[in-house]
Motif scaffolding. Structure first.
Motif, mmCIF file in Angstrom:
data_model
loop_
_atom_site.group_PDB
_atom_site.id
_atom_site.type_symbol
_atom_site.label_atom_id
_atom_site.label_comp_id
_atom_site.label_asym_id
_atom_site.label_seq_id
_atom_site.Cartn_x
_atom_site.Cartn_y
_atom_site.Cartn_z
ATOM 1 N N ALA A 47 0.893 -1.133 0.143
ATOM 2 C CA ALA A 47 0.095 0.053 -0.006
ATOM 3 C C ALA A 47 0.819 1.374 -0.058
ATOM 4 C CB ALA A 47 -0.920 0.046 1.051
ATOM 5 N N ALA A 48 1.109 1.968 -1.155
ATOM 6 C CA ALA A 48 1.944 3.103 -1.369
ATOM 7 C C ALA A 48 1.259 4.487 -0.830
ATOM 8 C CB ALA A 48 2.370 2.982 -2.712
ATOM 9 N N ASP A 49 -0.185 4.238 -0.751
ATOM 10 C CA ASP A 49 -0.517 5.877 0.119
ATOM 11 C C ASP A 49 -0.435 6.587 -0.999
ATOM 12 O OD1 ASP A 49 -1.972 7.200 1.671
ATOM 13 O OD2 ASP A 49 -0.103 7.659 2.965
ATOM 14 N N THR A 50 -0.745 6.415 -2.353
ATOM 15 C CA THR A 50 -0.201 7.281 -3.349
ATOM 16 C C THR A 50 -1.471 8.516 -3.422
ATOM 17 O OG1 THR A 50 -1.198 6.030 -4.939
ATOM 18 C CG2 THR A 50 1.232 5.994 -4.712
ATOM 19 N N ASP A 51 -2.653 8.000 -3.124
ATOM 20 C CA ASP A 51 -3.835 9.208 -3.029
ATOM 21 C C ASP A 51 -3.509 10.390 -2.007
ATOM 22 O OD1 ASP A 51 -5.210 7.658 -4.798
ATOM 23 O OD2 ASP A 51 -6.418 6.681 -3.222
ATOM 24 N N ARG A 52 -2.949 10.120 -0.926
ATOM 25 C CA ARG A 52 -2.576 11.066 0.044
ATOM 26 C C ARG A 52 -1.457 11.791 -0.562
ATOM 27 N NH1 ARG A 52 0.729 11.735 3.957
ATOM 28 N NH2 ARG A 52 1.503 9.665 3.925
ATOM 29 N N ARG A 53 -0.248 10.946 -0.808
ATOM 30 C CA ARG A 53 0.797 11.567 -1.367
ATOM 31 C C ARG A 53 0.884 12.463 -2.401
ATOM 32 N NH1 ARG A 53 5.593 8.589 0.735
ATOM 33 N NH2 ARG A 53 5.224 6.860 1.871
ATOM 34 N N ALA A 54 -0.157 12.460 -3.414
ATOM 35 C CA ALA A 54 -0.431 13.029 -4.380
ATOM 36 C C ALA A 54 -0.680 14.662 -4.173
ATOM 37 C CB ALA A 54 -1.565 12.673 -5.437
ATOM 38 N N ILE A 55 -0.959 14.781 -3.009
ATOM 39 C CA ILE A 55 -1.388 16.397 -2.542
ATOM 40 C C ILE A 55 0.017 17.136 -2.517
ATOM 41 C CG2 ILE A 55 -2.452 17.794 -0.926
ATOM 42 C CD1 ILE A 55 -4.244 15.382 -0.314
ATOM 43 N N LEU A 56 0.885 16.618 -2.143
ATOM 44 C CA LEU A 56 2.314 17.125 -1.763
ATOM 45 C C LEU A 56 3.329 16.688 -2.523
ATOM 46 C CD1 LEU A 56 2.104 17.115 2.348
ATOM 47 C CD2 LEU A 56 1.242 18.813 0.681
ATOM 48 N N SER A 57 3.205 15.758 -3.737
ATOM 49 C CA SER A 57 4.403 15.302 -4.222
ATOM 50 C C SER A 57 4.242 15.579 -5.618
ATOM 51 C CB SER A 57 4.587 13.582 -3.971
ATOM 52 O OG SER A 57 4.432 13.422 -2.698
ATOM 53 N N SER A 58 5.327 15.816 -6.295
ATOM 54 C CA SER A 58 5.303 15.880 -7.881
ATOM 55 C C SER A 58 4.842 14.558 -8.740
ATOM 56 C CB SER A 58 6.600 16.247 -8.444
ATOM 57 O OG SER A 58 7.561 15.284 -8.036
ATOM 58 N N GLY A 59 4.534 14.526 -9.935
ATOM 59 C CA GLY A 59 4.440 13.540 -10.625
ATOM 60 C C GLY A 59 5.566 12.631 -10.561
ATOM 61 N N ASP A 60 6.705 13.094 -11.050
ATOM 62 C CA ASP A 60 7.864 12.376 -10.888
ATOM 63 C C ASP A 60 8.197 11.416 -9.899
ATOM 64 O OD1 ASP A 60 8.243 13.239 -13.448
ATOM 65 O OD2 ASP A 60 9.782 14.755 -13.216
ATOM 66 N N THR A 61 7.925 12.393 -8.512
ATOM 67 C CA THR A 61 8.087 11.455 -7.360
ATOM 68 C C THR A 61 7.242 10.443 -7.035
ATOM 69 O OG1 THR A 61 8.830 13.527 -6.339
ATOM 70 C CG2 THR A 61 8.114 11.771 -4.917
ATOM 71 N N LEU A 62 5.893 10.465 -7.430
ATOM 72 C CA LEU A 62 5.040 9.517 -7.327
ATOM 73 C C LEU A 62 5.184 8.178 -8.513
ATOM 74 C CD1 LEU A 62 1.752 11.575 -7.169
ATOM 75 C CD2 LEU A 62 2.856 10.187 -5.598
ATOM 76 N N GLN A 63 5.932 8.876 -9.710
ATOM 77 C CA GLN A 63 6.366 7.632 -10.522
ATOM 78 C C GLN A 63 7.270 6.801 -10.217
ATOM 79 O OE1 GLN A 63 4.499 6.652 -13.182
ATOM 80 N NE2 GLN A 63 6.090 5.149 -13.761
ATOM 81 N N ALA A 64 8.242 7.305 -9.589
ATOM 82 C CA ALA A 64 9.355 6.844 -8.877
ATOM 83 C C ALA A 64 8.997 5.652 -7.871
ATOM 84 C CB ALA A 64 10.589 7.825 -8.479
ATOM 85 N N LEU A 65 7.967 6.202 -6.908
ATOM 86 C CA LEU A 65 7.471 5.536 -6.010
ATOM 87 C C LEU A 65 6.827 4.266 -6.394
ATOM 88 C CD1 LEU A 65 6.948 5.425 -2.808
ATOM 89 C CD2 LEU A 65 4.904 6.768 -3.205
ATOM 90 N N ARG A 66 5.913 4.382 -7.395
ATOM 91 C CA ARG A 66 5.235 3.345 -8.123
ATOM 92 C C ARG A 66 6.275 2.172 -8.703
ATOM 93 N NH1 ARG A 66 2.120 7.605 -10.430
ATOM 94 N NH2 ARG A 66 0.469 8.129 -9.464
ATOM 95 N N GLU A 67 7.254 2.691 -9.324
ATOM 96 C CA GLU A 67 8.296 1.667 -9.840
ATOM 97 C C GLU A 67 9.095 0.983 -8.794
ATOM 98 O OE1 GLU A 67 10.751 4.231 -12.388
ATOM 99 O OE2 GLU A 67 9.219 4.636 -13.824
ATOM 100 N N THR A 68 9.483 1.682 -7.672
ATOM 101 C CA THR A 68 10.099 0.901 -6.452
ATOM 102 C C THR A 68 9.195 0.199 -5.996
ATOM 103 O OG1 THR A 68 11.454 2.960 -6.136
ATOM 104 C CG2 THR A 68 11.295 1.318 -4.275
#
Length: 299
Positions: A47-68
């Motif tokens: 569970a990467a919690d990307t719904d919440r992280r999307a508020i404060l993180s850039s698209g590149d950061t979220l993409q890197a998080l998903r790949e990891t």
């Protein structure tokens, strides 16, 4: 003594929550063995919690998080498949925060497995916030994987019981024991001094309290034997002033310790009591928490 007269319930699917910690990898392998025993697929969730992280993180950061996260899921699945080549393994990258993501993946009948989160030093005994959050409010069984990964099996499943109200979830404990071809040991701790000044005011009467508990637990053991022919069921009532201490010691001689949770009415926050906390933080084997009425709803 009242309880559903049917046999053990059918155990549901197994869902394991993983992160990059060694404890999570150990939990995944334990969950794989459990799924294999049940003849079920193993569902691995990060569970990467990307719904919440999307508020404060850039698209590149979220993409890197998903790949990891995808690499983590793939690595965990490969490790499981190497150990259990015939097991069906599925993976899920959840956008929710970990507790909600695991709840959603388990549905109404699954079993959630998480690892204990060591922090080094004394912190290695402590449970992470995700494991505590999942165990505190869940409506499905939760297993916190504790103890050494290569620990030798004992062939014993221990059920920590307090009284006849535990009969429903004991059906799940019996099913777990049957899967492992293990014996089921009912252990109850009677802290007689806790009754002084309430149920009784004289120390001369505390012996009868312990005796009553012995008879009650013996009747519970006989009830399980009647419903599960062929299952070896033993029982023991130990008197002492520290219920958590006795149960933590008991984990040294068990492959799995199972206990029921008690939902607290009119109280906010986690519903785990001090005994559950002690076991989840200091137990030497995996600990399973079963919520009220789960066995009845799965029959």
């Amino acid at each position: 003594m009242t309880s559903d007269s049917s046999g053990p319930p059918e155990l549901g699917a197994v869902v394991v929550g993983v992160d990059a910690s060694p404890q999570a990898r150990a939990a995944a392998l334990w969950a794989a063995a459990e799924a294999d025993r049940r003849g079920r697929a193993l569902h691995i969730v990060h569970a990467a919690d990307t719904d919440r992280r999307a508020i404060l993180s850039s698209g590149d950061t979220l993409q890197a998080l998903r790949e990891t996260a995808r690499d983590l899921l793939t690595g965990t699945a490969d490790a499981v498949t190497e150990r259990f080549p015939g097991l069906t393994v599925t993976k899920e990258l959840s956008r929710q925060e970990p507790v909600a993501g695991l709840y959603a993946a388990a549905g109404r009948r699954g079993t959630v497995v998480v690892g204990s989160r060591g922090l080094g030093g004394f912190g290695a005994l402590l449970l992470g916030s995700v494991g505590l959050g999942v165990a505190a409010r869940t409506k499905v069984p939760v297993v916190i994987v504790r103890g050494e990964a290569e620990r030798a099996g004992t062939g014993v499943i221990t059920a920590a019981v307090r009284g006849a109200s535990d009969l429903d979830w004991l059906a799940v404990a019996a099913a777990e024991a049957q899967l492992r071809k293990a014996s089921l040991h009912l252990l109850s701790v009677c802290n007689v001094l806790a009754h002084v000044g309430s149920v009784t005011t004289m120390l001369d009467n505390v012996g009868s309290i312990a005796e009553q508990r012995v008879h009650e637990v013996a009747a519970m053991a006989e009830h399980v034997r009647d419903r599960c022919p062929g299952l070896t069921v033993t029982h023991h009532v130990e008197t002492g002033t520290s219920v958590p201490g006795v149960l933590v010691r008991a984990t040294a001689g068990a492959d799995l310790l199972i206990m029921g949770s008690r939902h607290r009415m009119f109280r906010a926050g986690p519903s785990l009591g001090r005994v559950s906390h002690a076991l989840l933080h200091h137990g030497q084997c995996p600990v399973e928490i079963i919520p009220p009425d789960y066995a009845r709803t799965t029959r």
